[in-house]
Design an enzyme around this catalytic site. Structure first.
Site, PDB file in Angstrom:
ATOM      1  N   CYS A 117       0.851  -1.184   0.000  1.00 36.62           N
ATOM      2  CA  CYS A 117       0.000   0.000   0.000  1.00 36.62           C
ATOM      3  C   CYS A 117       0.892   1.242   0.000  1.00 36.62           C
ATOM      4  O   CYS A 117       1.742   1.400   0.875  1.00 36.62           O
ATOM      5  CB  CYS A 117      -0.905   0.009   1.226  1.00 36.62           C
ATOM      6  SG  CYS A 117      -1.781   1.572   1.392  1.00 36.62           S
ATOM      7  N   CYS A 123     -13.745  16.912  10.966  1.00 35.26           N
ATOM      8  CA  CYS A 123     -13.370  15.993   9.885  1.00 35.26           C
ATOM      9  C   CYS A 123     -14.499  15.884   8.874  1.00 35.26           C
ATOM     10  O   CYS A 123     -14.445  15.064   7.972  1.00 35.26           O
ATOM     11  CB  CYS A 123     -13.024  14.618  10.462  1.00 35.26           C
ATOM     12  SG  CYS A 123     -14.318  13.929  11.488  1.00 35.26           S
ATOM     13  N   GLU A 130     -13.850  13.089  27.173  1.00 31.58           N
ATOM     14  CA  GLU A 130     -13.812  12.030  26.161  1.00 31.58           C
ATOM     15  C   GLU A 130     -14.689  10.878  26.638  1.00 31.58           C
ATOM     16  O   GLU A 130     -14.743  10.591  27.822  1.00 31.58           O
ATOM     17  CB  GLU A 130     -12.342  11.603  25.972  1.00 31.58           C
ATOM     18  CG  GLU A 130     -12.094  10.242  25.387  1.00 31.58           C
ATOM     19  CD  GLU A 130     -12.575  10.088  23.955  1.00 31.58           C
ATOM     20  OE1 GLU A 130     -12.345  10.986  23.127  1.00 31.58           O
ATOM     21  OE2 GLU A 130     -13.205   9.055  23.662  1.00 31.58           O
ATOM     22  N   TYR A 172     -14.031  16.097  23.301  1.00 26.33           N
ATOM     23  CA  TYR A 172     -13.685  15.012  22.370  1.00 26.33           C
ATOM     24  C   TYR A 172     -12.158  14.903  22.303  1.00 26.33           C
ATOM     25  O   TYR A 172     -11.562  14.928  21.225  1.00 26.33           O
ATOM     26  CB  TYR A 172     -14.255  15.265  20.967  1.00 26.33           C
ATOM     27  CG  TYR A 172     -15.734  15.517  20.935  1.00 26.33           C
ATOM     28  CD1 TYR A 172     -16.629  14.460  20.765  1.00 26.33           C
ATOM     29  CD2 TYR A 172     -16.251  16.805  21.067  1.00 26.33           C
ATOM     30  CE1 TYR A 172     -17.997  14.681  20.722  1.00 26.33           C
ATOM     31  CE2 TYR A 172     -17.612  17.035  21.035  1.00 26.33           C
ATOM     32  CZ  TYR A 172     -18.483  15.980  20.862  1.00 26.33           C
ATOM     33  OH  TYR A 172     -19.835  16.221  20.818  1.00 26.33           O
TER      34      TYR A 172
END
Ligand code: SAH
Length: 456
Positions: A161, A410, A335, A314
């Site tokens: 990869c 994200c 978290e 988070y």
């Protein structure tokens, strides 16, 4: 339009998951993977829905100027890279536009606030520090290692990869040789029989330490001494050899229990000048160099002077908050995974950081609790998973009246939705910087600085 029709199409846009978009003569929007902006191609229609269809390239008539040789032989089958056929500068343009469109069109943010994406320079290959490689037998009974195909659970065989470091390729080759001697060991998903499910590899880039973890349907496997002794002999950089026990009938890769076969329980890496312990289950950004750039941008946006109370929601194993701890008075991390909180506390200790505390719990619930306890943060950092923040959490953050909110995201779509609510609640977006943490894949991160609007 019907299945198997072949139509000529010009690609005029790209979707957020990396597919090209064209418009057929009858107005139907057609999505075609592995295409580039301005390609003209003949496309075979694979699936027809109301007003939109999906196709695949049959022939490229006029290639886009953005195209390069994808190099990787499995790039069109593997689910990992979607931009391998694009020049990296073109990939960055697509990612920049993805963030821009989301925050400007959905989020109603002024476009001038979106800064230029922080690209990975020439480090677009071999940047990952982690790989989870499924193992299976093909229909001829031969051992295959690879990655899952797009939208499926089939393995696209891949021995090298291009996103992984070469040491992973070498370790995979050795593992494959071993299994080829004993193919009966390979786990069969359908029958839940056999032993070996995945090879899981990690590297602490800055220390060179490697973790090799075999995910096993059980606590051991036949001939494991033979395998681990040869690894120990040939790869001294493997400092931690582990069996991860996963006996569940599931497609979740890792089980909860780890057995150290030799070496240490975890490996070490250095990120933003801090030491982090990577145990098999600990979350850690897969692209260290770009993660550092992201965290540095987040730190710049936090504008800490040393007097602030900082909440890091988070927080995972604490990386973002800990990278800012020496610049603030007090750090509180939140978290949901207790193991990650354990790691975060240990990471603080290992780096002699004494002004940090960590709470295990849901961010929305914990933030509300902190608010009720009268905690008044000056800066709040959030780094939620793709689904973004809850409305309730945004309200709670706003009620705590921090001067600044730094949002690491994200997913541009949920980011845009959340920024809109922050704007309505008296916080203004000052700046957004997209960061490419995952070159060649469809993902893009962004970091945003918001500040409290001055009271009237
Ligand atoms: N900031 C960290 C981790 C980011 S990933 C870093 O940069 O390394 C997002 C984190 O949010 C994960 O660790 C995940 O376990 C956690 N998480 C997911 N849902 C959550 C919730 N409802 N409340 C608190 N944390 C949550």
């Amino acid at each position: 339009m019907k299945k198997n029709d072949i139509i000529r199409l010009q690609i005029v846009d790209m979707t957020s998951d990396g597919s090209g978009v064209g418009r057929a003569d009858d107005g139907t929007v057609v999505f075609v993977p592995d295409t580039a902006l301005n390609d003209v191609c003949d496309v075979r229609i694979l699936k027809v829905k109301k007003n939109l269809s999906f196709g695949k390239i049959e022939n490229i008539i006029t290639p886009s100027a953005d195209r390069v040789d994808p190099v990787c032989p499995v790039s069109t089958r593997c689910g990992g890279c979607v931009y391998r056929h694009l020049h990296y500068s073109a990939e960055l343009r697509v990612k920049q536009k993805k963030v821009y469109d989301a925050v400007v069109i959905i989020g109603k943010v002024d476009g001038g606030k979106v800064k230029e994406i922080i690209g990975a320079d020439d480090r677009t290959d071999r940047y990952r520090n982690k790989a989870q490689i499924p193992v299976s037998l093909n229909k001829n009974g031969e051992v295959e290692l690879g990655f899952y195909s797009r939208h499926s659970h089939r393995i696209a065989p891949c021995d090298d990869c291009l996103l992984s470091p070469l040491i992973f390729t070498q370790l995979s080759a050795m593992f494959k040789d071993f299994l080829s001697k004993y193919p009966y060991l390979v786990y069969d998903e359908e029958n839940h029989s056999g032993k070996i499910r995945h090879l899981y590899l990690r590297i602490g880039e800055s220390t060179g330490e490697v973790m090799l973890c075999v995910v096993v349907n059980g606590k051991s496997f036949d001939h494991q001494d033979e395998f681990f002794s040869s690894i120990k002999e040939e790869f001294p950089q493997v400092k931690s050899a582990v069996i991860n026990v996963n006996t569940a009938k599931t497609n979740v890769i890792l089980g909860e229990k780890n057995i150290v076969v030799y070496g240490k329980e975890s490996i070490t890496d250095i990120l933003c000048d801090l030491k982090f312990e990577l145990s098999p289950l600990a979350f850690y950004q897969v692209n260290r160099v770009q993660a550092q750039r992201l965290y540095e941008k987040a730190r710049e946006y936090a504008q800490l002077t040393g007097d602030e109370v900082l909440i890091d929601l988070y927080c995972g194993t604490g990386t973002i908050g800990l990278s800012m701890a020496k610049d603030c008075k007090e750090l509180i991390g939140v978290e949901i995974i207790d193991k990650a909180i354990e790691n975060a506390k240990k990471n603080a200790d290992n780096n002699n950081i004494n002004n940090a505390s960590f709470i295990c719990g849901d961010a929305t619930v914990a933030a509300d609790k902190l608010k009720k306890e009268g905690i008044k943060p000056d800066v709040v950092v959030v780094d939620p998973p793709r689904k973004g923040l809850t409305e309730e959490l945004i309200h709670t953050i706003v009620q705590m009246k921090p001067e600044r909110v730094v949002y690491v995201s994200c997913d541009p779509a949920t980011l845009a939705r959340d920024l809109k609510l922050f704007e309505e609640l008296n916080y203004s977006v000052k700046e957004i910087t997209p960061v490419d943490l995952f070159p060649r894949t469809a993902h893009v991160e962004s970091v945003v600085m918001m500040s409290k609007k001055p009271s009237p």
